[in-house]
Scaffold this active site. Structure first.
Site, short mmCIF file in Angstrom:
data_model
loop_
_atom_site.label_atom_id
_atom_site.label_comp_id
_atom_site.label_asym_id
_atom_site.label_seq_id
_atom_site.Cartn_x
_atom_site.Cartn_y
_atom_site.Cartn_z
N SER A 17 40.44 33.76 45.74
CA SER A 17 39.30 35.17 45.05
C SER A 17 39.40 35.54 44.79
CB SER A 17 37.85 34.87 46.98
OG SER A 17 37.75 35.92 45.80
N GLY A 18 39.14 37.07 44.25
CA GLY A 18 39.36 38.13 43.66
C GLY A 18 39.55 38.44 42.21
N GLY A 19 39.12 37.02 41.59
CA GLY A 19 39.32 37.06 39.79
C GLY A 19 40.89 37.47 39.51
N ARG A 33 18.16 33.87 41.86
CA ARG A 33 19.24 34.22 40.18
C ARG A 33 18.42 32.54 39.17
NH1 ARG A 33 25.27 34.00 40.61
NH2 ARG A 33 25.83 36.03 42.42
N HIS A 69 32.52 31.45 50.94
CA HIS A 69 33.05 32.97 50.61
C HIS A 69 31.57 33.03 48.50
CE1 HIS A 69 35.05 35.16 47.71
NE2 HIS A 69 35.50 36.19 48.80
N ASN A 70 32.07 32.12 48.13
CA ASN A 70 31.11 32.19 47.53
C ASN A 70 29.37 32.69 47.19
OD1 ASN A 70 33.37 32.34 46.36
ND2 ASN A 70 32.53 31.04 44.13
N LYS A 83 36.33 28.07 50.46
CA LYS A 83 35.61 29.05 49.41
C LYS A 83 34.61 29.01 48.65
CE LYS A 83 37.29 31.60 45.42
NZ LYS A 83 37.04 31.11 44.01
N GLU A 142 29.19 35.67 48.87
CA GLU A 142 28.80 36.22 47.58
C GLU A 142 27.81 36.43 47.18
OE1 GLU A 142 32.53 35.80 44.88
OE2 GLU A 142 31.09 36.57 43.63
#
Ligand code: NAP
Length: 477
Positions: free
Chosen positions: A129-131, A288, A186-187, A183, A190
């Site tokens: 993660s972190g782009g 969204r 985590h998203n 992960k 986010e």
């Protein structure tokens, strides 16, 4: 020929920056890409940053690596990842380690790990993660796969990861798909975090008629306290940005249709399978989706009644504080739910995930990095079996302190007709946890009535059924 310590194949933005990160940290890196031009441009532009071994073919790439080989695949998730694995398998040896650092769906990772395990190859599905920037300067890294492979790979990943207080944002998450699962959650978190900040903005804007810039200043102020996080920090920046073409706040000229790549949806789908209520993440994902339902929004905009009162706030500072505490409390709920989901999957798949360690490795490098993650790690250190983050004394107290404000914000939003789905569903979740009795008892009665699904009683062991279409006596089922 000196062999490279690690290899990266797939040199688009993420792979390229990850390879540079390894090289800058003193590792020799073999680099490969399906089309050689990306490999050549990496070496042309950044070859001086460290030791790169450019490889035009996959055969040369595998031959350039010291054993056990450590190969990082950084290509599109899905078929491309399978294609690269299939091409690598005949070239590698037993004991070699293949790492998929892309955004794979964890069931794919479980499938791939099992298939490669049968061949004696270690497969490590790894969340990163972190782009783009994180990949270069230090991401949060969530490796799954066999613990044995972590002994060889872990120190290298830890070195290139972000560090907070000298502690790497990387640890072995658990076997097979555990890394990609964490992960994914985590998203999902986010998504929830971003939606909650969005609702705070909408309420401040409608309630106090503040400009985006003024709200940006408020967020910048909040970022000095408990809410300090990367997402609050960048939201303040976005709100303060002026559109060069129109002179309006940028946020006012951006189309209000939020995109998604699918990890929020995966998180909610998995939560449904596991039976874990992740209402914050689900509301964020659906919010969204609603934003992108152009036809429904157009149809509803002019015809749906509002019956909303004026959103008139008398006490400006009090309302800002209420929104702040509502945001913090809703955020605690979203994280509590996400950690419940990790725990449920950990039990289902036998992963033994240390939830405190997950909060620790999210403190740096990733999008949800935040001061508050320290508090989560501490909570799980106090009690590794904590049934919910909300019942850790620190979180219990801090939510209790802000509870009246949270209730005021949710009710004001409803009265004014401002959608605040994540704020309100988080509060409903909180109230569900603290309720002495839930209407689930009535639902069990309904289920027994129409489907003879039976029910349990509060005062006796056993399973019971009422003879609804007969004399309505109760029988033991
Ligand atoms: P990407 O656009 O997802 O993928 C492009 C790369 O995949 C190129 O190197 C491409 O090679 C290669 N590729 C595609 N199909 C292939 C095939 N059949 N065989 C071999 N190579 C193939 O690249 P990215 O944005 O750098 O992301 C890489 C991975 O990291 C993805 O899984 C992504 O989801 C994940 N990720 C991305 C971010 C982000 O911020 N971008 C953050 C975290 C994780 P060619 O150059 O030859 O076409």
């Amino acid at each position: 020929m000196t062999l490279a310590q690690i290899g990266v194949t797939g040199l688009s933005v993420m792979g390229r920056n990850l390879a540079r990160n390894f090289a800058r940290n003193g590792f020799s890196v073999a680099v490969h890409n399906r089309s050689a031009s990306k490999m050549e441009s990496l070496i042309d532009e950044h070859g001086s940053e460290g030791t790169f071994v450019g490889c035009a073919s996959l055969e040369d790439f595998v031959a350039a690596l010291e054993r056990p080989r450590k190969i990082i695949i950084m290509v599109q998730a899905g078929d491309a990842t399978d294609a690269v694995i299939d091409a690598l398998v005949p070239l590698v040896d037993q004991g070699d380690i293949i790492v998929d650092a892309g955004n794979a769906h964890f069931p794919d990772t479980r499938r791939r790990e099992a298939a490669l395990r049968d061949k004696g190859i270690h497969f490590v599905g790894t969340g990163v993660s972190g782009g783009e920037e994180g990949a270069l300067l230090g991401p949060s890294i969530m490796p799954g796969g066999p613990a044995e492979s972590y002994a060889a790979l872990g120190p290298m990943l830890e070195k290139i990861s972000a560090h907070v207080d000298g502690v790497p944002c990387c640890t072995h998450v658990g076997p097979d798909g555990a890394g990609h699962f964490v992960k994914m959650v985590h998203n999902g978190i986010e998504y929830a975090d971003m939606q909650l900040i969005g609702e705070a903005y909408a309420l401040l804007r409608a309630g106090l008629h503040l400009s985006p810039k003024e709200i940006g200043d408020i967020l910048a102020e909040w970022n000095k306290g408990d809410l300090e996080s990367y997402l609050i920090e960048i939201t303040a920046e976005v709100l303060k940005q002026t559109d060069a073409k129109t002179g309006k706040p940028l946020v006012d000229v951006i189309l209000d249709e939020a995109g998604q790549k699918g990890t929020g949806r995966w998180t909610v789908q998995s939560a449904l399978d596991l039976g874990v209520p992740v209402t914050g993440i689900a509301e964020a994902t659906f919010a969204r989706a609603i934003s992108s339902q152009t036809a429904q929004r157009e149809a509803g905009r002019d015809v749906l009644a509002s019956a909303a009162g004026d959103f008139h706030i008398g006490n400006r500072e009090g309302f800002i504080e209420d929104v702040r505490v509502a945001l913090y409390a809703s955020k605690v709920v979203a994280y509590a739910q996400g950690f419940d989901q990790i725990q449920a999957a950990s039990e289902q798949y036998g992963w033994h995930i240390d939830r405190g360690a997950m909060a620790r490795i999210w403190r740096g490098g990733c999008i949800i990095r935040a001061r508050f993650l320290n508090r989560i790690t501490e909570a799980y250190e106090r009690n590794p079996e904590l049934p919910s983050l909300l019942v850790d004394p620190y979180f219990t107290d801090i939510v209790a302190d802000g509870l009246s404000g949270w209730r005021r914000v949710v009710s004001q939003a409803a009265l004014a007709g401002i959608p605040a789905p994540a704020f309100s569903s988080s509060l409903a979740y909180y109230d569900s946890l603290r309720s002495e009795r839930l209407p689930a008892a009535l639902i069990q009665g309904q289920r027994d009535f129409f489907g003879a699904h039976t029910y349990k009683r509060v005062d006796r062991e056993g399973t019971f059924h009422t003879l609804w279409s007969g004399d309505r006596t109760e029988v033991e089922a």
